[in-house]
Design a protein around this motif. Structure first.
Motif, PDB file in Angstrom:
ATOM      1  N   UNK A 143     -19.830 -16.362  -8.029  1.00 13.70           N
ATOM      2  CA  UNK A 143     -20.952 -16.390  -7.211  1.00 13.70           C
ATOM      3  C   UNK A 143     -20.457 -16.065  -5.827  1.00 13.70           C
ATOM      4  N   UNK A 144     -21.148 -15.414  -5.095  1.00 15.43           N
ATOM      5  CA  UNK A 144     -20.800 -15.081  -3.518  1.00 15.43           C
ATOM      6  C   UNK A 144     -21.601 -16.174  -2.815  1.00 15.43           C
ATOM      7  N   UNK A 145     -21.135 -16.758  -1.833  1.00 17.38           N
ATOM      8  CA  UNK A 145     -21.743 -17.862  -0.922  1.00 17.38           C
ATOM      9  C   UNK A 145     -21.506 -17.539   0.484  1.00 17.38           C
ATOM     10  N   UNK A 146     -22.315 -17.387   1.398  1.00 18.34           N
ATOM     11  CA  UNK A 146     -22.217 -17.619   3.023  1.00 18.34           C
ATOM     12  C   UNK A 146     -22.171 -18.837   3.402  1.00 18.34           C
ATOM     13  N   UNK A 147     -21.416 -19.418   3.950  1.00 17.15           N
ATOM     14  CA  UNK A 147     -21.262 -20.972   4.560  1.00 17.15           C
ATOM     15  C   UNK A 147     -21.173 -20.542   5.858  1.00 17.15           C
ATOM     16  N   UNK A 148     -22.258 -21.129   6.677  1.00 16.08           N
ATOM     17  CA  UNK A 148     -22.323 -21.091   7.954  1.00 16.08           C
ATOM     18  C   UNK A 148     -21.790 -21.838   8.973  1.00 16.08           C
ATOM     19  N   UNK A 149     -21.082 -21.801   9.895  1.00 19.49           N
ATOM     20  CA  UNK A 149     -20.541 -22.746  10.637  1.00 19.49           C
ATOM     21  C   UNK A 149     -19.231 -23.247   9.834  1.00 19.49           C
ATOM     22  N   UNK A 166     -14.714 -21.644  -7.891  1.00 19.29           N
ATOM     23  CA  UNK A 166     -14.454 -20.186  -8.276  1.00 19.29           C
ATOM     24  C   UNK A 166     -15.320 -19.281  -7.573  1.00 19.29           C
ATOM     25  N   UNK A 167     -15.969 -19.512  -6.402  1.00 21.42           N
ATOM     26  CA  UNK A 167     -16.871 -18.609  -5.798  1.00 21.42           C
ATOM     27  C   UNK A 167     -16.163 -17.750  -4.955  1.00 21.42           C
ATOM     28  N   UNK A 168     -16.798 -16.741  -4.394  1.00 25.24           N
ATOM     29  CA  UNK A 168     -16.379 -15.876  -3.209  1.00 25.24           C
ATOM     30  C   UNK A 168     -16.827 -16.551  -2.195  1.00 25.24           C
ATOM     31  N   UNK A 169     -16.081 -16.606  -0.927  1.00 22.27           N
ATOM     32  CA  UNK A 169     -16.692 -17.402   0.105  1.00 22.27           C
ATOM     33  C   UNK A 169     -16.552 -16.521   1.417  1.00 22.27           C
ATOM     34  N   UNK A 170     -17.785 -16.328   2.161  1.00 25.29           N
ATOM     35  CA  UNK A 170     -17.755 -15.764   3.471  1.00 25.29           C
ATOM     36  C   UNK A 170     -18.263 -16.782   4.418  1.00 25.29           C
ATOM     37  N   UNK A 171     -17.695 -16.765   5.590  1.00 25.78           N
ATOM     38  CA  UNK A 171     -18.130 -17.823   6.313  1.00 25.78           C
ATOM     39  C   UNK A 171     -18.258 -17.336   7.937  1.00 25.78           C
ATOM     40  N   UNK A 208     -25.113 -21.656   2.331  1.00 24.14           N
ATOM     41  CA  UNK A 208     -25.109 -23.179   2.984  1.00 24.14           C
ATOM     42  C   UNK A 208     -24.868 -22.926   4.297  1.00 24.14           C
ATOM     43  N   UNK A 209     -26.183 -23.406   4.866  1.00 24.90           N
ATOM     44  CA  UNK A 209     -26.350 -23.451   6.288  1.00 24.90           C
ATOM     45  C   UNK A 209     -26.143 -24.894   7.071  1.00 24.90           C
ATOM     46  N   UNK A 210     -25.082 -24.951   7.980  1.00 23.04           N
ATOM     47  CA  UNK A 210     -24.508 -26.165   8.702  1.00 23.04           C
ATOM     48  C   UNK A 210     -24.826 -26.062  10.191  1.00 23.04           C
ATOM     49  N   UNK A 211     -25.594 -24.910  10.586  1.00 29.71           N
ATOM     50  CA  UNK A 211     -25.827 -24.689  12.005  1.00 29.71           C
ATOM     51  C   UNK A 211     -27.238 -25.059  12.361  1.00 29.71           C
ATOM     52  N   UNK A 213     -31.416 -23.894  13.449  1.00 29.30           N
ATOM     53  CA  UNK A 213     -32.212 -22.987  14.505  1.00 29.30           C
ATOM     54  C   UNK A 213     -32.176 -21.598  13.945  1.00 29.30           C
ATOM     55  N   UNK A 214     -31.956 -20.599  14.739  1.00 32.65           N
ATOM     56  CA  UNK A 214     -32.296 -19.236  14.520  1.00 32.65           C
ATOM     57  C   UNK A 214     -31.389 -18.749  13.352  1.00 32.65           C
ATOM     58  N   UNK A 215     -30.039 -19.620  13.417  1.00 32.70           N
ATOM     59  CA  UNK A 215     -28.857 -19.095  12.250  1.00 32.70           C
ATOM     60  C   UNK A 215     -29.681 -19.422  11.076  1.00 32.70           C
ATOM     61  N   UNK A 216     -29.997 -20.375  10.860  1.00 33.63           N
ATOM     62  CA  UNK A 216     -30.756 -20.894   9.401  1.00 33.63           C
ATOM     63  C   UNK A 216     -31.907 -19.824   9.160  1.00 33.63           C
ATOM     64  N   UNK A 217     -32.903 -19.732  10.132  1.00 31.84           N
ATOM     65  CA  UNK A 217     -33.845 -18.655   9.852  1.00 31.84           C
ATOM     66  C   UNK A 217     -33.410 -17.339   9.190  1.00 31.84           C
ATOM     67  N   UNK A 218     -32.465 -16.956   9.910  1.00 26.12           N
ATOM     68  CA  UNK A 218     -31.862 -15.376   9.738  1.00 26.12           C
ATOM     69  C   UNK A 218     -31.045 -15.449   8.452  1.00 26.12           C
ATOM     70  N   UNK A 219     -30.551 -16.756   8.113  1.00 24.54           N
ATOM     71  CA  UNK A 219     -29.676 -16.608   6.671  1.00 24.54           C
ATOM     72  C   UNK A 219     -30.303 -16.155   5.489  1.00 24.54           C
ATOM     73  N   UNK A 220     -31.808 -16.066   5.485  1.00 26.28           N
ATOM     74  CA  UNK A 220     -32.521 -15.536   4.128  1.00 26.28           C
ATOM     75  C   UNK A 220     -32.267 -14.415   4.074  1.00 26.28           C
ATOM     76  N   UNK A 221     -31.866 -13.471   4.935  1.00 24.69           N
ATOM     77  CA  UNK A 221     -31.818 -12.058   4.993  1.00 24.69           C
ATOM     78  C   UNK A 221     -30.508 -11.638   4.114  1.00 24.69           C
ATOM     79  N   UNK A 222     -29.687 -12.635   4.028  1.00 27.29           N
ATOM     80  CA  UNK A 222     -28.435 -12.028   3.437  1.00 27.29           C
ATOM     81  C   UNK A 222     -28.533 -12.282   1.854  1.00 27.29           C
ATOM     82  N   UNK A 223     -29.385 -12.977   1.307  1.00 31.25           N
ATOM     83  CA  UNK A 223     -29.639 -13.463  -0.020  1.00 31.25           C
ATOM     84  C   UNK A 223     -30.028 -12.265  -1.129  1.00 31.25           C
ATOM     85  N   UNK A 224     -29.631 -12.131  -2.268  1.00 36.49           N
ATOM     86  CA  UNK A 224     -30.266 -11.076  -3.019  1.00 36.49           C
ATOM     87  C   UNK A 224     -31.431 -11.651  -3.859  1.00 36.49           C
TER      88      UNK A 224
END
Ligand code: NAP
Length: 309
Positions: A143-149, A166-171, A208-211, A213-224
């Motif tokens: 799977x691919x995960x975006x980890x914020x912060x 074994x995931x692909x990590x974007x941060x 996975x959002x660790x930041x 505020x606005x970063x959290x709310x905007x994070x939904x946009x990257x999900x499939x």
């Protein structure tokens, strides 16, 4: 004992360093001679009065590593002299001190290969990352995960754990920390000051959002569609997504010996290495809080309370 504590809520200037009575072991508790204690964002949130009532003087701090100095007779599986690490019971503070009392059942033995400073740095960050990625997001191989912060304490552990799964990590990180998060194993790094992550990333299975505020709310946009997101910096409720095809989750971060043992095992097997650490003394608590509150540093800030044993 010496401790860093507050007698009222406020800015970093309310932190005092001085003498407080030693704790006494209540039923099922051990007394730990603290060698190291870490600084978490929660500590300055407590200091500033964000978490309701407190009894003063209040010693701050949640995670620690040290040596058992005394114990209640009912604690049979630990002995005086054992090196242990852990996180105080949810809702309890008190690790910025030479001694603390804690239920024996929720501390774990510190491996000899891990210093007290590293163990203190990894305790709360480690159990939070494990809860978020394994129990809550149920992240899977491929799977691919975006980890914020990515440069923070929890995210640094999470990047390495996600790679281990074994995931692909974007941060995301600021320019100064891009090499640091690459070194933790991130496959793709985004300088969040230069690039809008919602334009650079899409189709993720998980966030996975660790930041917060606005970063959290905007994070939904990257999900499939069908994707899931976990949030630890948005209070006790997960933010509400503006789309109906994704899941928003708030990981519970329960204290238990098995999850601390998993933190230790991940480090001992080399799957996770300790973060970059900046050391402070308890007398420097105000300075440490100012840096933590700036939210721009990397790894963990840790108090060296007494010499390594
Ligand atoms: N049990 C729980 O629920 C639990 C446990 C632990 C932590 N938390 C919460 O989780 C959050 C993270 O804690 P933490 O201790 O890991 O780290 P932290 O101290 O809150 O964060 C520091 C990191 O955040 C990065 N950062 C700041 N703004 C950013 C942005 N806009 N985009 C990307 N990165 C950004 C900084 O890197 P740059 O300098 O590169 O910007 C820095 O490395 C805190 O809010 C904390 O209260 C909750």
């Amino acid at each position: 004992m010496k401790a860093a504590f507050i007698e009222r809520f406020g800015g970093s200037e309310v932190l005092q360093y001085g003498d407080l009575p030693d704790p006494v072991a209540a039923a099922d508790e051990v007394i730990v001679d603290v060698v190291a204690a870490s600084i978490n964002a929660a500590d300055w949130k407590v200091r500033s009065g964000q978490y309701s009532e407190a009894k003063f003087p209040l010693v701050l701090g949640r995670d620690f590593s040290g040596v058992i100095a005394a114990k209640d007779a009912a604690v049979e599986d630990l002995k005086v002299g054992d090196a242990v690490f852990g996180v105080l019971e949810a809702g309890r503070e008190g690790a910025y001190a030479e001694k603390l009392a804690i239920k024996g059942a929720i501390v774990a033995r510190k491996p000899d290969t891990l210093s007290h400073v590293d163990a203190a740095a990894l305790a709360l960050a480690g159990i939070t990352a494990i809860s978020a990625l394994e129990a809550t997001l149920q992240l899977k191989h491929g799977e691919t995960i975006l980890i914020q912060g990515g440069a923070g304490g929890v995210a640094g552990f999470a990047i390495q754990l996600a790679k281990h799964i074994g995931a692909r990590v974007i941060t995301t990180a600021s320019k100064a920390n891009l090499d640091y998060v690459r070194g933790l194993g991130a496959d793709e790094v985004i300088d969040y000051n230069a690039v809008d992550f919602t334009r650079a990333v899409s189709g993720c299975d998980a966030v996975f959002d660790t930041v917060g505020g606005e970063v959290a709310q905007k994070s939904f946009a990257v999900l499939k569609p069908g994707g899931r997101a976990a949030f630890i910096a948005s209070g006790w409720q997960a933010p509400k997504p503006e789309r109906g095809d994704v899941t928003s989750l708030r990981p519970p971060v329960g204290r238990s010996r098995p999850v601390l043992e998993r933190v230790a095992a991940l480090v001992e097997t080399g799957a996770v290495r300790p973060p970059e650490i900046r050391l402070f003394t308890l007398a420097q608590a105000a300075e440490a809080h100012r840096l933590s509150e700036s939210r721009h540093f990397r790894g963990k800030l840790v108090f060296q309370v007494r010499g390594e044993r």
